[in-house]
Design a protein around this motif. Structure first.
Motif, PDB file in Angstrom:
ATOM      1  N   TYR A  47       1.075  -1.178  -0.092  1.00 41.03           N
ATOM      2  CA  TYR A  47      -0.129  -0.077  -0.151  1.00 41.03           C
ATOM      3  C   TYR A  47       0.605   1.565  -0.112  1.00 41.03           C
ATOM      4  N   GLY A  48       1.427   1.932  -1.139  1.00 39.94           N
ATOM      5  CA  GLY A  48       1.940   2.623  -1.579  1.00 39.94           C
ATOM      6  C   GLY A  48       3.364   2.719  -1.522  1.00 39.94           C
ATOM      7  N   GLU A  49       4.235   3.678  -2.448  1.00 46.82           N
ATOM      8  CA  GLU A  49       5.469   3.540  -2.393  1.00 46.82           C
ATOM      9  C   GLU A  49       6.599   3.314  -1.314  1.00 46.82           C
ATOM     10  N   ASP A  50       6.035   3.654  -0.003  1.00 50.60           N
ATOM     11  CA  ASP A  50       7.317   3.034   0.801  1.00 50.60           C
ATOM     12  C   ASP A  50       7.346   1.713   1.274  1.00 50.60           C
ATOM     13  N   GLU A  51       8.735   1.627   1.701  1.00 53.66           N
ATOM     14  CA  GLU A  51       9.537   0.331   2.552  1.00 53.66           C
ATOM     15  C   GLU A  51       9.389   0.637   3.639  1.00 53.66           C
ATOM     16  N   TRP A  52       9.134  -0.638   4.721  1.00 55.28           N
ATOM     17  CA  TRP A  52       9.146  -0.663   5.665  1.00 55.28           C
ATOM     18  C   TRP A  52      10.493  -2.172   6.312  1.00 55.28           C
ATOM     19  N   SER A  53      11.345  -1.253   7.156  1.00 54.19           N
ATOM     20  CA  SER A  53      12.539  -2.432   7.419  1.00 54.19           C
ATOM     21  C   SER A  53      12.315  -1.768   9.312  1.00 54.19           C
ATOM     22  N   PHE A  54      13.448  -2.199  10.008  1.00 56.74           N
ATOM     23  CA  PHE A  54      13.946  -2.341  10.793  1.00 56.74           C
ATOM     24  C   PHE A  54      15.600  -1.837  11.065  1.00 56.74           C
ATOM     25  N   GLY A  55      15.566  -1.091  11.785  1.00 61.20           N
ATOM     26  CA  GLY A  55      17.481  -1.452  12.083  1.00 61.20           C
ATOM     27  C   GLY A  55      17.148  -0.629  13.711  1.00 61.20           C
ATOM     28  N   PHE A  56      18.662  -0.130  14.216  1.00 67.09           N
ATOM     29  CA  PHE A  56      19.463  -0.461  15.346  1.00 67.09           C
ATOM     30  C   PHE A  56      19.146   1.158  15.910  1.00 67.09           C
ATOM     31  N   CYS A  57      18.594   2.155  16.554  1.00 70.71           N
ATOM     32  CA  CYS A  57      18.538   3.313  17.176  1.00 70.71           C
ATOM     33  C   CYS A  57      18.708   3.282  18.901  1.00 70.71           C
ATOM     34  N   GLU A  58      19.580   4.537  19.376  1.00 69.56           N
ATOM     35  CA  GLU A  58      19.428   4.383  20.932  1.00 69.56           C
ATOM     36  C   GLU A  58      18.177   4.170  21.500  1.00 69.56           C
ATOM     37  N   GLN A  59      16.991   5.445  20.701  1.00 71.18           N
ATOM     38  CA  GLN A  59      16.067   5.564  21.511  1.00 71.18           C
ATOM     39  C   GLN A  59      14.248   5.719  20.438  1.00 71.18           C
ATOM     40  N   GLY A  60      13.450   5.044  21.213  1.00 69.45           N
ATOM     41  CA  GLY A  60      12.266   4.704  20.020  1.00 69.45           C
ATOM     42  C   GLY A  60      12.363   3.551  19.294  1.00 69.45           C
ATOM     43  N   THR A  61      11.143   3.669  18.364  1.00 71.04           N
ATOM     44  CA  THR A  61      11.596   2.248  17.577  1.00 71.04           C
ATOM     45  C   THR A  61      11.911   2.076  16.683  1.00 71.04           C
ATOM     46  N   GLY A  62      12.450   1.343  16.247  1.00 72.74           N
ATOM     47  CA  GLY A  62      13.763   1.166  15.072  1.00 72.74           C
ATOM     48  C   GLY A  62      12.751   0.832  13.809  1.00 72.74           C
ATOM     49  N   VAL A  63      11.729   0.368  13.518  1.00 72.97           N
ATOM     50  CA  VAL A  63      10.867   0.769  12.698  1.00 72.97           C
ATOM     51  C   VAL A  63      10.774   1.669  11.924  1.00 72.97           C
ATOM     52  N   PHE A  64      11.102   1.621  10.649  1.00 66.06           N
ATOM     53  CA  PHE A  64      10.991   3.319   9.366  1.00 66.06           C
ATOM     54  C   PHE A  64      11.060   3.208   8.327  1.00 66.06           C
ATOM     55  N   SER A  65      10.640   3.735   7.402  1.00 67.22           N
ATOM     56  CA  SER A  65       9.539   3.923   6.470  1.00 67.22           C
ATOM     57  C   SER A  65      11.503   4.577   5.107  1.00 67.22           C
ATOM     58  N   CYS A  66      10.930   4.228   4.458  1.00 70.65           N
ATOM     59  CA  CYS A  66      11.751   5.194   3.054  1.00 70.65           C
ATOM     60  C   CYS A  66      11.449   4.596   1.789  1.00 70.65           C
ATOM     61  N   PRO A  67      11.355   5.284   0.597  1.00 75.54           N
ATOM     62  CA  PRO A  67      11.093   5.120  -0.790  1.00 75.54           C
ATOM     63  C   PRO A  67      11.338   3.737  -1.110  1.00 75.54           C
ATOM     64  N   SER A  68      10.559   2.738  -1.900  1.00 76.10           N
ATOM     65  CA  SER A  68      11.039   2.088  -2.324  1.00 76.10           C
ATOM     66  C   SER A  68      12.426   1.511  -3.174  1.00 76.10           C
ATOM     67  N   GLY A  69      12.853   0.500  -2.910  1.00 78.74           N
ATOM     68  CA  GLY A  69      14.422   0.309  -3.127  1.00 78.74           C
ATOM     69  C   GLY A  69      15.882   1.719  -3.218  1.00 78.74           C
ATOM     70  N   LYS A  70      15.350   2.364  -2.541  1.00 77.45           N
ATOM     71  CA  LYS A  70      16.170   3.580  -2.978  1.00 77.45           C
ATOM     72  C   LYS A  70      16.726   3.661  -1.048  1.00 77.45           C
TER      73      LYS A  70
END
Length: 251
Positions: A47-70
């Motif tokens: 649903y949409g042009e963004d992709e969703w993934s997970f990565g490290f960060c010290e605070q808050g959620t690690g779930v993030f999005s960015c333009p697909s394939g970018k």
């Protein structure tokens, strides 16, 4: 219904050109050459042009999005259509909100909780197949190695505990033998004081071997020693040599 697409990247964010080239070579050999897998980053698009993934960060959620394939941190490799989901756009957004709470950035772990694990969970909740095995195979191999190492360490600790316990029992027995040998050099009237008789030691050692039992306390040892001593004295008193010796003493 909506198409669910998986975007896959070569992990080339080490900060070293030499290391990045090595990873690219590994992925080329192990994935493209023999099909086993490699070192990859993945993200899910729905649903949409963004992709969703997970990565490290010290605070808050690690779930993030960015333009697909970018994603600028990695080198884009390919995309795979995993299937179609029956979840509505509203439901998919609800799932992402739940995952954002469940996947804080400081819980990231390269082997047990990485971006590929996140995508597996996201796909499962969307009702589509999980990632192909080769995408996260290196992490799975690492998990297996850690599990084997952990089991080995546990078995070693258990064996160490058993060795220590057996050593204590053996030490107490050998100490009794040593005391008995030392006591045998004393006058005959004191030969049975402060040490176990050979008869008691033999019975105690036989019991140790056959049943693994051990005296529960020092008082138990003393009681068994006294019983053995009385039996030994009665046996000696009944012998002709002991009777003659008593007669000479009485005279």
């Amino acid at each position: 219904m909506a198409e669910v697409k998986l975007h896959i990247y070569d992990v080339t964010n080490s900060g070293s050109e030499k290391t990045n080239n090595t990873i690219l070579q590994i992925n080329k050999i192990f994935k493209d050459g023999i099909g086993l897998g490699g070192i990859f980053h993945s993200a899910v698009q729905v649903y949409g042009e963004d992709e969703w993934s997970f990565g490290f960060c010290e605070q808050g959620t690690g779930v993030f999005s960015c333009p697909s394939g970018k994603n600028p941190m990695y080198t884009y490799r390919e995309s795979i259509v995993l299937g179609t989901t029956n979840c509505t756009n509203l439901k998919a957004n609800q799932i992402l909100r739940e995952l954002s709470r469940e996947w804080p950035g400081n819980s990231y772990d390269l082997l047990s909780k990485n971006c590929n694990h996140f995508c597996d969970v996201f796909c499962e909740r969307l009702g589509v197949p999980k990632l192909p095995g080769w995408v996260n195979r290196f992490a799975h191999a690492g998990d297996t190695a850690m599990e084997v190492a952990g089991n080995t360490a546990l078995r070693f600790r258990q064996a160490k505990t058993e060795i220590v316990q057996v050593s204590k029992v053996a030490y107490r027995f050998l100490l009794g033998v040593t005391n008995n040998v030392g006591a045998s050099t004393e006058p005959s009237g004191n030969s049975n004081r402060g040490s176990a008789s050979p008869r008691f030691q033999g019975a105690w050692f036989k019991n140790l071997i056959t049943s693994g039992a051990r005296p529960s306390s020092s008082s138990a040892i003393e009681n068994q020693e006294e019983d053995a001593l009385r039996q030994n004295q009665l046996s000696d008193a009944s012998s002709p040599l002991r009777q003659n010796s008593q007669s000479r003493h009485d005279i």
